[in-house]
Structures are given as structure tokens and as C-alpha cells.
Design an enzyme around this catalytic site. Structure first.
Site, PDB file in Angstrom:
ATOM      1  N   HIS A  17     -23.032  -5.889  -5.913  1.00 32.24           N
ATOM      2  CA  HIS A  17     -23.766  -5.160  -4.871  1.00 32.24           C
ATOM      3  C   HIS A  17     -23.787  -3.672  -5.205  1.00 32.24           C
ATOM      4  CE1 HIS A  17     -20.058  -3.686  -2.984  1.00 32.24           C
ATOM      5  NE2 HIS A  17     -19.598  -4.919  -2.907  1.00 32.24           N
TER       6      HIS A  17
ATOM      7  N   HIS B 198     -20.666  -1.893  -6.714  1.00 30.26           N
ATOM      8  CA  HIS B 198     -20.437  -2.117  -8.158  1.00 30.26           C
ATOM      9  C   HIS B 198     -21.454  -1.331  -8.975  1.00 30.26           C
ATOM     10  CE1 HIS B 198     -19.251  -6.037  -6.149  1.00 30.26           C
ATOM     11  NE2 HIS B 198     -18.103  -5.556  -6.587  1.00 30.26           N
TER      12      HIS B 198
ATOM     13  N   CYS C  25      -0.946 -12.144   0.522  1.00 32.07           N
ATOM     14  CA  CYS C  25      -2.340 -12.114   0.979  1.00 32.07           C
ATOM     15  C   CYS C  25      -3.223 -12.589  -0.165  1.00 32.07           C
ATOM     16  CB  CYS C  25      -2.752 -10.709   1.414  1.00 32.07           C
ATOM     17  SG  CYS C  25      -4.528 -10.614   1.759  1.00 32.07           S
TER      18      CYS C  25
ATOM     19  N   CYS D 270      -5.953  -9.997  -1.222  1.00 28.94           N
ATOM     20  CA  CYS D 270      -5.498  -8.878  -2.074  1.00 28.94           C
ATOM     21  C   CYS D 270      -4.896  -9.379  -3.376  1.00 28.94           C
ATOM     22  CB  CYS D 270      -4.404  -8.069  -1.393  1.00 28.94           C
ATOM     23  SG  CYS D 270      -4.839  -7.323   0.157  1.00 28.94           S
TER      24      CYS D 270
ATOM     25  N   CYS E 265      -3.189  -8.494   7.286  1.00 29.33           N
ATOM     26  CA  CYS E 265      -3.570  -7.595   6.190  1.00 29.33           C
ATOM     27  C   CYS E 265      -4.765  -6.764   6.685  1.00 29.33           C
ATOM     28  CB  CYS E 265      -3.976  -8.403   4.965  1.00 29.33           C
ATOM     29  SG  CYS E 265      -4.931  -7.436   3.801  1.00 29.33           S
TER      30      CYS E 265
ATOM     31  N   HIS F 255      -8.162  -7.465   4.877  1.00 38.90           N
ATOM     32  CA  HIS F 255      -8.815  -8.775   4.978  1.00 38.90           C
ATOM     33  C   HIS F 255      -8.748  -9.395   6.363  1.00 38.90           C
ATOM     34  CE1 HIS F 255      -8.291  -8.105   0.662  1.00 38.90           C
ATOM     35  NE2 HIS F 255      -9.475  -8.703   0.605  1.00 38.90           N
TER      36      HIS F 255
ATOM     37  N   LYS G 224     -17.289   0.055   5.463  1.00 37.58           N
ATOM     38  CA  LYS G 224     -17.337  -0.120   4.007  1.00 37.58           C
ATOM     39  C   LYS G 224     -18.290  -1.271   3.651  1.00 37.58           C
ATOM     40  CE  LYS G 224     -14.719  -1.432  -0.047  1.00 37.58           C
ATOM     41  NZ  LYS G 224     -13.664  -2.278  -0.588  1.00 37.58           N
TER      42      LYS G 224
ATOM     43  N   LYS H 208     -18.366  -7.362   0.102  1.00 38.75           N
ATOM     44  CA  LYS H 208     -18.844  -8.750   0.062  1.00 38.75           C
ATOM     45  C   LYS H 208     -18.207  -9.568   1.180  1.00 38.75           C
ATOM     46  CE  LYS H 208     -15.777  -8.981  -3.835  1.00 38.75           C
ATOM     47  NZ  LYS H 208     -15.750  -8.747  -5.259  1.00 38.75           N
TER      48      LYS H 208
HETATM   49  O1  ME8 Z   1     -10.990  -4.889  -7.432  1.00 42.47           O
HETATM   50  N1  ME8 Z   1     -18.233   1.602  -2.374  1.00 42.47           N
HETATM   51  O2  ME8 Z   1     -12.758  -6.030  -8.388  1.00 42.47           O
HETATM   52  P1  ME8 Z   1     -13.887  -5.903  -7.268  1.00 42.47           P
HETATM   53  C1  ME8 Z   1     -17.986   2.023  -3.620  1.00 42.47           C
HETATM   54  N2  ME8 Z   1     -11.152  -7.062 -10.206  1.00 42.47           N
HETATM   55  N3  ME8 Z   1     -17.546   1.227  -4.616  1.00 42.47           N
HETATM   56  C2  ME8 Z   1     -17.346  -0.057  -4.340  1.00 42.47           C
HETATM   57  C3  ME8 Z   1     -17.582  -0.584  -3.056  1.00 42.47           C
HETATM   58  C4  ME8 Z   1     -18.045   0.314  -2.039  1.00 42.47           C
HETATM   59  N4  ME8 Z   1     -18.323  -0.071  -0.804  1.00 42.47           N
HETATM   60  N5  ME8 Z   1     -17.301  -1.894  -3.073  1.00 42.47           N
HETATM   61  C5  ME8 Z   1     -16.908  -2.195  -4.365  1.00 42.47           C
HETATM   62  C6  ME8 Z   1     -11.459  -5.584  -8.314  1.00 42.47           C
HETATM   63  N6  ME8 Z   1     -16.937  -1.087  -5.121  1.00 42.47           N
HETATM   64  C7  ME8 Z   1     -10.629  -5.937  -9.529  1.00 42.47           C
HETATM   65  C8  ME8 Z   1     -10.549  -4.735 -10.463  1.00 42.47           C
HETATM   66  S1  ME8 Z   1      -9.724  -3.511 -12.694  1.00 42.47           S
HETATM   67  C9  ME8 Z   1      -8.562  -3.789 -13.867  1.00 42.47           C
HETATM   68  C10 ME8 Z   1      -9.687  -4.922 -11.681  1.00 42.47           C
HETATM   69  C11 ME8 Z   1     -16.607  -1.008  -6.572  1.00 42.47           C
HETATM   70  O3  ME8 Z   1     -14.974  -6.820  -7.685  1.00 42.47           O
HETATM   71  C12 ME8 Z   1     -15.517   0.006  -6.830  1.00 42.47           C
HETATM   72  O4  ME8 Z   1     -15.568   0.373  -8.177  1.00 42.47           O
HETATM   73  O5  ME8 Z   1     -13.316  -6.072  -5.914  1.00 42.47           O
HETATM   74  C13 ME8 Z   1     -14.268  -0.823  -6.567  1.00 42.47           C
HETATM   75  O6  ME8 Z   1     -13.088  -0.220  -7.099  1.00 42.47           O
HETATM   76  C14 ME8 Z   1     -14.655  -2.103  -7.272  1.00 42.47           C
HETATM   77  O7  ME8 Z   1     -16.066  -2.247  -6.975  1.00 42.47           O
HETATM   78  C15 ME8 Z   1     -13.868  -3.317  -6.817  1.00 42.47           C
HETATM   79  O8  ME8 Z   1     -14.434  -4.431  -7.461  1.00 42.47           O
END
Ligand code: ME8
Length: 520
Positions: A18, A21, A126, A129, A143, A146, A296, A299
Site C-alpha cells: 500500500h 510501503h 502477540c 507483532c 497489545c 493489534h 495510521k 493493512k
Molecule cells: O515490519 N506510513 O514489514 P511491514 C508510512 N517485515 N510507512 C508505512 C506505513 C504507514 N502508514 N505502513 C507501512 C515489517 N509502512 C517487517 C520489516 S525489516 C528487517 C523487517 C512501511 O510489511 C514502513 O516502511 O509491516 C514500515 O516500517 C514498513 O512499511 C513495515 O512493513
């Protein structure tokens, strides 16, 4: 030559990408392009995080095997990035053999050094998380991220002696003030480290409960905890601990994340590196959240914006520009189509687009579309213009390099607006009418050569637009913006050959009307 490494988080493949990302990945792309055009050797990494409970559960819910499930969703991320003009050098998946090898090598190393031990543990877990939580993490017994009560889990597991490195890490952060930036996140991490003794980190899951993971090299009954696995992707992509690229790029390693994953990156990761005998990364760069109506975008809440629908409606570069211009790096920002359209019409259509088409069409009208030869007899209005340009380029480069993208673009737009004012002040049409070809040539030359430099500075954020501008300024198909060294551009006059034939200008950014009231 300096070297620069930039990584995005590797995204979980439990849902489709989304806008959040897309933001992190476009920021990483812009900073990677910026370093390339500054003359640095640059490595830009993104990818997907594919192990753990969360993914296993999502696959089950979708009625497929984890393998099929991760292949499919990882593909949606991999295929999205070219459509956003993202120029990553590598795309890593944690299910690849090269990564499994790195994780097992590092685990064995830390185990051999005595920093991994086995113990029985009962804790509040959790699943959202993928972490054990403590009572103080909970709000009303749930949590907070979540909104679910954690499950009580009792099992034998392996632990990483993270607590051993707490004082070292605290001192390292104090001694290196920009290790974690912006400062508010550095302070947040320091207060986490000062709150009490860090718990050791549980780094395994018994296979009886979860088998979708990387087997521990020293105990086949367990798989690796997903964060211990995921963080190591940054080393895998550089060829593993012995890789040539690891030696080359690690000293300039920059991670980019949002604040949701601050603790794993600011506490787990540096202590893991220390225990494995590696240097810390150079900087952790932390941004805030995109919000939709004060919540925020996420997903799990389901209020997500699809980046491709924005691109289809408003154009890729307008979308990229908006994301970088609108969010003050480190703070939260609200996403709305009204705000996007506002920026598109004001900054892009009015300021930049108008300027460019005005300058090009005047050159066609007055000089047959050929760059005139300047006499370089500068009047005070020219000197002021050149000074403004030089300051604006220098400020842009400084701010952009410090991840202050919005302010960097604002500095550049002072110049864009200054160029529009310069046209109004010098009145090329009046010079043409008066037959003052020499002065007219000087004015048009200043405009054209500064437009070329503006295009180069805009390139990291809006690569396709910049390339169109450069092509129309006669820079030729083989001209590669990344081969230009931007710092020298700020100081130099010219670099646009007199006699160069310009193309006919096009409307870079047509104005857009919001389709329906309150649509955003
Ligand atoms: O946490 N605003 O993956 P994830 C800004 N796999 N950025 C956002 C956002 C928002 N509302 N929502 C998501 C993970 N992001 C782990 C990471 S790294 C070794 C492992 C972006 O799919 C932002 O970069 O939940 C956030 O840190 C990331 O998506 C979380 O992606």
C-alpha cells in the site's frame, strides 16, 4: 569515491503493498538516485520478509501452502517497484538459499561465542507483532498495535544475550549523535535503554509450534525467530559476511524504516551485529506514518491507499513529488487527494511546468529553437539570479543528503519561482521587440542553463520528468543524469552548449481538477 548503501524494510508478504510501503521505497529510490548523481557508488536494496507465524497464518487463511503464498505476494511487491520507477540494485527474499546460509552462519558464530543460551520461558506473545510482550507494553490487557489480548506461551527456547550489550549500545548512541535520526527517535531509543535492564531476546520457535522458518544450525528442533532472520537480510544482499560488497558498502550503510519497527532496528540489530563481530551500520533513518483522517494507514485497519490508483489518476512523478514534499521526514503526515492535487497544480503545473514551457517556446520563437551564445555581460538582475541558483542548489544538496526532503524541495522551488520572476523582470518579449538580440541571448541563456540544472536536481525525485526536460533541452539520448556530479553543477556557469538544438516543449504537468467534492 564515497560509497552509500540504502535499504528499505523488507516487507511482510501477508498482504499486498500500500501507500506506506510505496513511500518508504520511493524515499529510498530518491536518496539512492541522489547519491548516484552526487557521484557516490550506491547500492539500493529492497525485498520481502517471508518467514514466521504471521505469514504461516496468512497462508493458511488463504488456503495455500506458505511457499505458494509467499511466491505470489512477493511477486506483487517485486512487480510494483518498476512501475514506480524504483531503481533497486537487488531484491532480496528471506526464503532464498543465500539468505538461509547467512542466517545460519551468523547464528553459529554468535552461539559459538557464548551469546546464545537455552532456557525455559513463559511469556505473553502477540502474533501480530511476532514478539513476546511485557505487562508494561499492554494497554487494557491488549497489545496496543493489534488491539488483541496476547496469548500465554510456555516453552523452551534459545535466547540471545542482548542485555550484555545494553551499556555499549547506550554509549555508542551518545557518542554518535546522528546514528539514529531524526533526533526524536534517538531520544526515544535512549529512553528505552535507560528505562531498565533489557531483556534477552528469544530467538527461536520450537518446530512443534512453527515450522515455517530457518532451522537453527545447532538444534534441528527449532526455527529462527523471524526478526533475527529478517534483519540479517541487509548482510545477505551484500554477499554475506565474507562478501566483497559487505566490505565495500557496510561502512556507508543507511537503513530506512518507519517508527513501527524502531526497536528491532535500533536495539536488536546493533547488538546482534556487535555480538557477531561486525561494525554497526552508519545511520538509521526513521520516518513517521501516513495517516488517513488521523489514523495510521495499515493493512490490519484496512484504510489503505493503492499507490497504482494514485499513479493512474495523477501521474507517477506528481505522486512521487507529493510524497517527498508533503511529509516532514520523521513526522506523521495526512494523505489526501485534495492535498496532492493542490501540490500538483501549484508547484508542478504552475511553477515548474509553466516555467519550462515558457522558456522553451520563447527560445523557439526568438532563436529558432537553438541555445544562443551568451556574451556573459551580466546585469545585476542576472547576478542575483545566479546567486539565488547557487544557494538553492547548495541548500538542496545539503538538506536532501540529511533526509530533509521536503525542505530540500522547498529550497529548489525558491529557485523555480525565482526563475519565473526573472522572466517577468527581464521581459524577453520586450527585448525581442526592441531588437536587443545580445541582451535577449544572455537572458535566455541564463534561463536555459539553469533549467538544465533544475532538471538534474529534480531527477532523484521525478526521474521521468527530469529526463523529458533534459531531452527537450537537447541533452541527447545517451546523456545519463547519474553520470553528472551534482556538486560541481551548483558552482558552475553554463554546461549547456551554445548551438544545441532544443526539441519542442511539451506540457509537463497538465492541471488537474478534483473529480468530486470530498472525494479524498
Ligand atoms: O515490519 N506510513 O514489514 P511491514 C508510512 N517485515 N510507512 C508505512 C506505513 C504507514 N502508514 N505502513 C507501512 C515489517 N509502512 C517487517 C520489516 S525489516 C528487517 C523487517 C512501511 O510489511 C514502513 O516502511 O509491516 C514500515 O516500517 C514498513 O512499511 C513495515 O512493513
Amino acid at each position: 569515491m564515497s560509497r552509500f548503501f540504502i535499504s528499505t524494510p523488507i516487507y511482510y508478504v501477508n498482504a499486498k503493498p500500500h501507500l506506506g510501503h510505496a513511500y518508504s521505497t520511493i524515499v529510498a529510490d530518491s536518496i539512492a538516485r541522489f547519491h548516484r548523481i552526487m557521484g557516490d557508488e550506491t547500492f539500493f536494496l529492497t525485498g520481502t520478509d517471508e518467514h514466521g507465524d504471521k505469514i504461516a497464518q496468512a497462508a493458511e487463511a488463504a488456503g495455500t501452502s506458505p511457499r505458494e503464498f509467499v511466491d505470489e505476494i512477493s511477486g506483487t511487491f517485486r512487480n510494483l517497484w518498476p512501475r514506480l520507477n524504483v531503481s533497486n540494485n537487488d531484491f532480496i527474499r528471506t526464503t532464498e538459499q543465500r539468505h538461509i546460509d547467512t542466517v545460519r552462519e551468523v547464528l553459529q558464530k554468535v552461539y559459538d561465542s557464548g551469546d546464545i543460551y537455552q532456557s525455559e520461558y513463559e511469556g505473553l506473545y502477540c502474533y501480530g507483532c511476532e514478539q513476546f510482550l511485557t505487562e508494561k507494553d499492554l494497554v487494557d490487557g491488549k497489545c496496543p498495535d493489534h488491539d488483541k489480548e496476547p496469548s500465554v506461551i510456555r516453552e523452551k527456547n534459545y535466547f540471545f544475550r542482548m542485555s550484555k550489550y545494553q551499556d555499549w549500545l547506550r554509549q555508542y548512541i551518545i557518542d554518535n549523535p546522528d546514528f539514529i535520526r531524526p533526533e526524536r527517535y534517538r531520544n526515544e531509543v535512549l529512553s528505552m535503554l535507560e528505562m531498565g535492564v533489557l531483556d534477552d531476546l528469544c530467538i527461536s520457535r520450537p518446530k512443534s509450534r512453527l515450522s515455517w522458518g530457518i532451522e537453527l544450525p545447532f538444534d534441528p528442533d527449532y526455527v529462527t525467530y523471524v526478526w533475527f532472520d529478517a534483519l540479517l537480510n541487509y548482510i545477505t544482499a551484500l554477499g554475506g559476511p565474507e562478501g566483497e560488497d559487505f566490505g565495500k558498502f557496510w561502512p556507508g550503510a543507511n537503513h530506512l524504516i518507519a517508527k513501527d519497527i524502531l526497536k528491532p532496528h535500533a536495539i536488536f540489530w546493533p547488538t546482534m551485529l556487535k555480538a557477531a563481530g561486525f561494525e554497526p551500520y552508519q545511520h538509521l533513518n526513521v520516518h513517521g506514518y501516513w495517516l488517513v483522517k488521523d489514523t495510521k494507514m495499515s493493512k490490519s485497519i484496512g484504510n489503505v491507499v493503492d499507490p497504482l490508483s494514485m499513479v493512474d489518476t495523477y501521474g507517477l512523478d506528481a505522486f512521487r513529488y507529493f510524497l517527498l514534499r508533503e511529509m516532514r521526514f520523521g513526522r506523521d503526515a495526512s494523505f489526501s487527494e485534495t492535498a496532492l492535487v493542490g501540490r500538483l497544480n501549484a508547484d508542478l503545473a504552475n511553477d515548474l511546468g509553466n516555467l519550462f514551457s515558457r522558456v522553451l517556446s520563447m527560445t523557439h520563437k526568438y532563436f529558432g529553437g537553438v541555445v544562443p551564445t551568451p556574451s556573459r555581460r551580466h546585469e545585476s538582475v542576472d547576478v542575483e539570479m545566479l546567486n539565488l541558483a547557487s544557494n538553492s542548489f547548495t541548500n538542496f544538496q545539503h538538506l536532501f543528503g540529511n533526509f530533509e526532503f521536503g525542505r530540500g524541495l522547498e529550497a529548489l522551488w525558491e529557485l523555480v519561482r525565482g526563475l519565473n520572476k526573472y522572466v517577468d523582470a527581464t521581459q524577453p518579449w520586450a527585448l525581442f521587440k526592441a531588437g536587443d538580440t545580445e541582451r535577449l541571448g544572455d537572458v535566455m541563456y541564463v534561463l536555459l542553463m539553469l533549467m538544465r540544472k533544475v532538471a538534474l536536481h529534480v531527477w532523484p525525485v521525478m526521474p521521468a520528468t527530469a529526463e523529458t526536460m533534459l531531452a527537450q533541452l537537447g541533452q541527447g539520448e545517451s546523456f545519463d543524469p547519474a553520470s553528472v556530479e551534482l556538486p560541481a553543477e551548483a558552482e558552475s556557469f553554463g554546461r549547456l552548449e551554445p548551438g544545441t538544438a532544443l526539441a519542442k516543449g511539451s506540457n509537463l504537468f497538465p492541471r488537474v481538477e478534483l473529480k468530486a467534492e470530498g472525494e479524498a
